[in-house]
Design a protein around this motif. Sequence first.
Motif: not given
Length: 188
Positions: A43, A45, A92, A94
């Motif tokens: 994952t 950002k 942002a 994810l």
Amino acid sequence: MNAIIVKFKRLHPDAMIPQYATEMAAGFDLVAVEDVIIAPGETAKVPLGFAVQIPPGYEIQIRPRSGVTFKTKLRVANSPGTVDADYRGEVAVLVDNVAQKSYDIITDEVYAEATFCFSLVDGNMTLDEPEGCDTSDAIIKDTYWIRKGDRITQGVLSPVLRASFEEVADLDVTERGDGGFGHTGVSE
């Protein structure tokens, strides 16, 4: 149609003011301001380079772009994400890479079909060869490269209803009752 004003503050010189792709689009495009590489199972950002001031009573929901979801293993984590009206930091996204991690030794054939560097420009996938890659290297397949300037997700301005919770001794009885998680069976 009356537009609701959302104030936009550029935090990065390359930040793009969100725009709707068509006149009747529900979501506005959100654009990455940095290159981000996401390996399978990871994952990341993805910074968008701006902050917003959303009017009270609204939120911005961060949702996937259908073309990105269809053509890649990239998914917006915690979709839809929420930008609250009182948040003033950088927006942002994810992003999860849901591909299974696998490795391959680069041969001419694998190199030609390598999935290491995909670019998501205007919703179209293009293959880019990673710099410094040669036939003695190993690569992680299905690793994606989100490039600065890629339209990676979309935002939707939505009204927010607030709940007021009242404690009670009992709840009204319904046909369903407390049945959950598959209580009605699985249809074939």
